[in-house]
Write a protein that holds these residues in place. Structure first.
Motif, PDB file in Angstrom:
ATOM      1  N   GLU A   1      -6.444 -26.292 -85.474  1.00 42.57           N
ATOM      2  CA  GLU A   1      -7.075 -25.364 -84.539  1.00 42.57           C
ATOM      3  C   GLU A   1      -8.323 -25.929 -83.854  1.00 42.57           C
ATOM      4  OE1 GLU A   1      -6.157 -24.345 -87.683  1.00 42.57           O
ATOM      5  OE2 GLU A   1      -4.450 -23.107 -87.121  1.00 42.57           O
TER       6      GLU A   1
ATOM      7  N   LYS B   1     -10.246 -28.322 -81.696  1.00 41.25           N
ATOM      8  CA  LYS B   1      -9.954 -29.317 -80.666  1.00 41.25           C
ATOM      9  C   LYS B   1     -11.152 -30.222 -80.391  1.00 41.25           C
ATOM     10  CE  LYS B   1      -5.916 -27.683 -80.476  1.00 41.25           C
ATOM     11  NZ  LYS B   1      -4.927 -28.331 -81.321  1.00 41.25           N
TER      12      LYS B   1
ATOM     13  N   ASP C   1      -8.559 -23.665 -80.696  1.00 42.98           N
ATOM     14  CA  ASP C   1      -7.354 -23.222 -79.992  1.00 42.98           C
ATOM     15  C   ASP C   1      -6.312 -22.900 -81.053  1.00 42.98           C
ATOM     16  OD1 ASP C   1      -5.085 -22.772 -78.526  1.00 42.98           O
ATOM     17  OD2 ASP C   1      -5.276 -24.562 -77.282  1.00 42.98           O
TER      18      ASP C   1
ATOM     19  N   LYS D   1      -8.244 -18.504 -78.266  1.00 41.54           N
ATOM     20  CA  LYS D   1      -9.018 -19.698 -77.960  1.00 41.54           C
ATOM     21  C   LYS D   1     -10.483 -19.284 -78.005  1.00 41.54           C
ATOM     22  CE  LYS D   1      -5.476 -21.643 -74.880  1.00 41.54           C
ATOM     23  NZ  LYS D   1      -4.416 -21.237 -75.732  1.00 41.54           N
ATOM     24  N   ASP D   2     -11.339 -20.126 -78.576  1.00 42.34           N
ATOM     25  CA  ASP D   2     -12.736 -19.737 -78.719  1.00 42.34           C
ATOM     26  C   ASP D   2     -13.634 -20.960 -78.680  1.00 42.34           C
ATOM     27  OD1 ASP D   2     -14.819 -17.928 -78.990  1.00 42.34           O
ATOM     28  OD2 ASP D   2     -14.681 -17.843 -81.167  1.00 42.34           O
ATOM     29  N   ASP D   3     -14.853 -20.683 -78.309  1.00 40.05           N
ATOM     30  CA  ASP D   3     -15.933 -21.648 -78.240  1.00 40.05           C
ATOM     31  C   ASP D   3     -16.998 -21.053 -79.152  1.00 40.05           C
ATOM     32  OD1 ASP D   3     -18.364 -22.907 -77.185  1.00 40.05           O
ATOM     33  OD2 ASP D   3     -17.032 -23.637 -75.611  1.00 40.05           O
TER      34      ASP D   3
END
Length: 149
Positions: A34, A36, A57, A62-64
């Motif tokens: 997950e 990236k 991801d 999807k996250d930051d």
């Protein structure tokens, strides 16, 4: 108190070898699935990560995010959410214990709260998938020797 999900696995390596892989954030994209991108933003006096920025991801999500890490001796690391686009909170930990077999028992605990409404049962299932993938990836990485420096 929020419910959490946890799972354990035995890895055929010494706790120090397992923790070395856990602490090597730059290599997370190589084995976690997950994650990236991973960038250490701050370190403590021992050079261990205190704050890490991750680009995640996980398919539909999807996250930051930025996480703050706390290291307890050589056998435990925990983290908490600093900021995220998708999550309200995230708390997790790895706890390592020498196993009778000579390996290491690794317990991963995770509590996630997303900003979008989600049934508790579905959230627990997602946490379980994340934990199981992470533990399997960690075991493979450590036992393959790829995490050695």
């Amino acid at each position: 108190m929020a419910e959490h999900t946890s799972s354990s696995i035995t890895i055929e390596a010494a706790p120090a070898d397992v923790m070395r892989v856990i602490a090597d954030f730059a290599r997370y994209p190589d084995w976690t699935g997950e994650v990236k991108e991973a960038e250490v933003l701050a370190t403590d006096a021992q050079g261990r990560a205190e704050q890490v920025h991750l680009v995640m991801d996980a398919g539909a999500i999807k996250d930051d995010q930025t996480l703050a890490y706390t290291w307890t001796g050589g056998y435990e690391v925990s983290w908490t959410l600093v900021k995220s686009q998708m999550l309200r909170s995230l708390d997790g930990s790895y706890l390592l214990k020498p196993a009778a077999s000579g390996g290491t028992e690794v317990t991963y605990q995770l509590t996630v709260d997303v900003k979008i409404p989600m049934l508790g049962m579905i959230k627990r299932k997602a946490e379980k998938v994340i934990i199981d993938r992470a533990l399997a990836g960690l075991k493979k990485r450590v036992e393959s020797g790829e995490g050695e420096q």
